[in-house]
Write a protein that holds these residues in place. Structure first.
Motif, mmCIF file in Angstrom:
data_model
loop_
_atom_site.group_PDB
_atom_site.id
_atom_site.type_symbol
_atom_site.label_atom_id
_atom_site.label_comp_id
_atom_site.label_asym_id
_atom_site.label_seq_id
_atom_site.Cartn_x
_atom_site.Cartn_y
_atom_site.Cartn_z
ATOM 1 N N GLY A 184 -22.161 -10.908 -1.609
ATOM 2 C CA GLY A 184 -21.257 -10.867 -2.753
ATOM 3 C C GLY A 184 -20.962 -9.475 -3.262
ATOM 4 O O GLY A 184 -20.115 -9.302 -4.149
ATOM 5 N N GLN A 185 -21.640 -8.467 -2.723
ATOM 6 C CA GLN A 185 -21.387 -7.071 -3.111
ATOM 7 C C GLN A 185 -20.449 -6.369 -2.137
ATOM 8 O O GLN A 185 -20.276 -5.154 -2.229
ATOM 9 C CB GLN A 185 -22.709 -6.303 -3.183
ATOM 10 N N ILE A 186 -19.834 -7.118 -1.216
ATOM 11 C CA ILE A 186 -19.013 -6.520 -0.160
ATOM 12 C C ILE A 186 -17.559 -6.962 -0.300
ATOM 13 O O ILE A 186 -17.265 -8.156 -0.461
ATOM 14 C CB ILE A 186 -19.528 -6.935 1.240
ATOM 15 N N PHE A 187 -16.663 -6.005 -0.211
ATOM 16 C CA PHE A 187 -15.228 -6.276 -0.078
ATOM 17 C C PHE A 187 -14.771 -5.696 1.250
ATOM 18 O O PHE A 187 -15.094 -4.543 1.575
ATOM 19 C CB PHE A 187 -14.439 -5.632 -1.219
ATOM 20 N N ILE A 188 -14.049 -6.480 2.031
ATOM 21 C CA ILE A 188 -13.478 -6.009 3.291
ATOM 22 C C ILE A 188 -11.974 -5.836 3.087
ATOM 23 O O ILE A 188 -11.287 -6.779 2.682
ATOM 24 C CB ILE A 188 -13.737 -6.996 4.450
ATOM 25 N N GLY A 189 -11.490 -4.628 3.345
ATOM 26 C CA GLY A 189 -10.082 -4.350 3.098
ATOM 27 C C GLY A 189 -9.338 -3.875 4.323
ATOM 28 O O GLY A 189 -9.935 -3.554 5.357
ATOM 29 N N ASN A 190 -8.031 -3.826 4.187
ATOM 30 C CA ASN A 190 -7.167 -3.284 5.227
ATOM 31 C C ASN A 190 -7.269 -1.765 5.168
ATOM 32 O O ASN A 190 -6.428 -1.078 4.591
ATOM 33 C CB ASN A 190 -5.735 -3.768 4.993
ATOM 34 N N GLY A 191 -8.358 -1.248 5.762
ATOM 35 C CA GLY A 191 -8.718 0.145 5.599
ATOM 36 C C GLY A 191 -9.313 0.358 4.215
ATOM 37 O O GLY A 191 -9.172 -0.483 3.310
ATOM 38 N N SER A 192 -10.000 1.471 4.022
ATOM 39 C CA SER A 192 -10.498 1.806 2.679
ATOM 40 C C SER A 192 -9.335 2.002 1.709
ATOM 41 O O SER A 192 -9.505 1.863 0.492
ATOM 42 C CB SER A 192 -11.334 3.090 2.731
ATOM 43 N N ASP A 193 -8.155 2.309 2.236
ATOM 44 C CA ASP A 193 -6.994 2.545 1.383
ATOM 45 C C ASP A 193 -6.650 1.322 0.539
ATOM 46 O O ASP A 193 -6.178 1.451 -0.595
ATOM 47 C CB ASP A 193 -5.783 2.943 2.226
ATOM 48 N N GLU A 194 -6.864 0.116 1.078
ATOM 49 C CA GLU A 194 -6.574 -1.077 0.285
ATOM 50 C C GLU A 194 -7.505 -1.161 -0.916
ATOM 51 O O GLU A 194 -7.068 -1.467 -2.034
ATOM 52 C CB GLU A 194 -6.699 -2.349 1.127
ATOM 53 N N ALA A 195 -8.791 -0.868 -0.706
ATOM 54 C CA ALA A 195 -9.734 -0.891 -1.826
ATOM 55 C C ALA A 195 -9.367 0.153 -2.869
ATOM 56 O O ALA A 195 -9.443 -0.109 -4.085
ATOM 57 C CB ALA A 195 -11.150 -0.664 -1.316
ATOM 58 N N ILE A 196 -8.966 1.341 -2.424
ATOM 59 C CA ILE A 196 -8.551 2.399 -3.360
ATOM 60 C C ILE A 196 -7.386 1.912 -4.215
ATOM 61 O O ILE A 196 -7.390 2.036 -5.443
ATOM 62 C CB ILE A 196 -8.182 3.676 -2.595
ATOM 63 N N ASP A 197 -6.383 1.345 -3.570
ATOM 64 C CA ASP A 197 -5.203 0.870 -4.291
ATOM 65 C C ASP A 197 -5.558 -0.253 -5.262
ATOM 66 O O ASP A 197 -5.089 -0.265 -6.417
ATOM 67 C CB ASP A 197 -4.147 0.389 -3.296
ATOM 68 N N LEU A 198 -6.394 -1.193 -4.823
ATOM 69 C CA LEU A 198 -6.768 -2.305 -5.694
ATOM 70 C C LEU A 198 -7.571 -1.831 -6.904
ATOM 71 O O LEU A 198 -7.408 -2.354 -8.013
ATOM 72 C CB LEU A 198 -7.575 -3.337 -4.906
ATOM 73 N N LEU A 199 -8.431 -0.842 -6.705
ATOM 74 C CA LEU A 199 -9.194 -0.302 -7.833
ATOM 75 C C LEU A 199 -8.276 0.328 -8.872
ATOM 76 O O LEU A 199 -8.468 0.156 -10.085
ATOM 77 C CB LEU A 199 -10.212 0.726 -7.330
ATOM 78 N N VAL A 200 -7.260 1.055 -8.401
ATOM 79 C CA VAL A 200 -6.301 1.658 -9.330
ATOM 80 C C VAL A 200 -5.529 0.570 -10.062
ATOM 81 O O VAL A 200 -5.368 0.600 -11.289
ATOM 82 C CB VAL A 200 -5.345 2.607 -8.585
ATOM 83 N N ARG A 201 -5.058 -0.433 -9.325
ATOM 84 C CA ARG A 201 -4.245 -1.482 -9.929
ATOM 85 C C ARG A 201 -5.042 -2.353 -10.895
ATOM 86 O O ARG A 201 -4.506 -2.846 -11.895
ATOM 87 C CB ARG A 201 -3.610 -2.353 -8.841
ATOM 88 N N ALA A 202 -6.325 -2.556 -10.596
ATOM 89 C CA ALA A 202 -7.140 -3.416 -11.442
ATOM 90 C C ALA A 202 -7.491 -2.766 -12.773
ATOM 91 O O ALA A 202 -7.696 -3.463 -13.771
ATOM 92 C CB ALA A 202 -8.424 -3.802 -10.710
#
Length: 355
Positions: free
Chosen positions: A72-90
């Motif tokens: 539950g502590q893991i997010f798998i994204g379309n590259g790390s770039d997806e996680a970066i974008d989602l963090l900004v948007r959230a």
């Protein structure tokens, strides 16, 4: 004590996520008449006519013990770039909240902020490529939500001092994102081990570097279960394709193979450093904890163009602040490194004879 609600955008907290067919039924067996898929298979293979697991649960279950975390502590994204974008948007309300970065650093932090109309605070690293902690603390504003630290840093290649990152984790009221894309090449413990100690910590890693899977475009984010649930809520429903998930599962069965490639890369890195330092046109090779070197030359642009003309592709960083005069060179195979060195020697001989 950090509370995630203090950095989340209000509408994200109350958002009802898209519910996919695979969210409603997670079983593997049955007659699937729920997702409007093609019941006859596909033109290539039957395996691709069904949607993949939207939460990549099998990958998380296999990855968790390797990384020492809970699934539950893991997010798998379309590259790390997806996680970066989602963090900004959230977290960042456009035009109001800000992020803080430490240039020179990975460019996608700033790009993601720009796409989302989020202001960027820049606090340059010191000439030793380390954090100016007092300057960072002074630059933080009431609406600064995210602080990005790349360690080992790109393009400089060095680890950021651990105690400086810990100081920021203790003093910053937002999320501290430690980008560890190159951590496998460094003699240092990952910040993943501190996830349960710091609720405001996010660690990014990738399958693109040490794992050798750049073409799959798959990255990892590790954080509190609370934050991972938010990222899962706002990501696209099927962000990781079925074939990619299958290949990631295969790769995770061969951790020793990844480690062997890392060992070979580290050996080639040390050889390449020594050989570059023997070249008269090299002014400095910066210490590296990554699979690349930042190298200062007398005439970097001319060398870059010469190497390009010989189909040897390096990265021109000579216009980047604190990297003036530098090219970034990825550590290749032994043969690739020899070709690079041969062309650098040829360039030097050409310039010398011409002079």
């Amino acid at each position: 004590m950090f509370q995630l609600d203090t950095v989340l955008r209000s509408h994200i907290r109350s958002l009802t996520p898209y519910s996919s067919a695979r969210d409603e039924y997670t079983g593997k067996e049955g007659i699937f008449l729920d997702a409007n898929e093609n019941a006859y298979g596909s033109v290539t293979t039957e395996a691709y006519n069904r949607y993949p697991d939207p939460h990549q649960q099998a990958i998380k279950e296999r990855l968790a013990p390797i990384k020492g975390v809970r699934p539950g502590q893991i997010f798998i994204g379309n590259g790390s770039d997806e996680a970066i974008d989602l963090l900004v948007r959230a977290t960042c309300t456009p035009g109001q909240d800000s992020i803080l970065i430490l240039p020179p650093t990975y460019g996608m932090y700033e790009v993601s902020a720009a796409i989302n109309d989020v202001p960027v605070i820049r606090v340059p690293l010191t000439p030793a490529f380390q954090i100016d902690v007092p300057a960072v603390q002074a630059a933080v504003q009431p609406h600064t939500k995210l602080l990005f630290v790349c360690s080992p840093n790109n393009p400089t290649g060095n680890l950021i001092h651990r105690n400086d990152i810990l100081t920021l984790l203790d003093s910053f009221d937002g999320l501290v994102i430690v980008d560890e894309a190159y951590i496998d090449f460094a003699d240092s413990q990952s910040f993943i081990a501190l996830l349960d100690q710091y609720s405001n910590l996010v660690v990014l890693q990738t399958f693109s570097k040490a794992w050798g899977l750049a073409a799959l475009r798959s990255g990892m984010a590790f954080a509190s279960e609370e934050l991972i649930r938010i990222l899962d809520k706002i990501k696209p429903p099927y962000n990781i394709s079925g074939p990619t998930q299958q290949l990631l599962l295969q790769a995770l069965e061969n951790v020793s193979g990844k480690n062997e490639m890392v060992d070979r890369t580290l050996a080639r890195r040390e050889e390449l450093i020594g050989n570059l330092l023997n070249l008269p046109l090299v002014r400095h090779v910066y210490p590296s904890d990554a699979n690349f070197l930042l190298v200062k030359f007398d005439d970097p642009r001319a060398i870059f163009d010469y190497l390009i003309s010989r189909q040897i592709i390096v990265r021109d960083r000579h216009r980047v602040r604190l990297c003036e005069g530098c090219l970034r060179i990825t550590v290749g195979t032994g043969q690739e490194n020899e070709q690079l060195l041969s062309m650098l020697k040829a360039f030097y001989e050409t310039v010398t004879i011409g002079a």
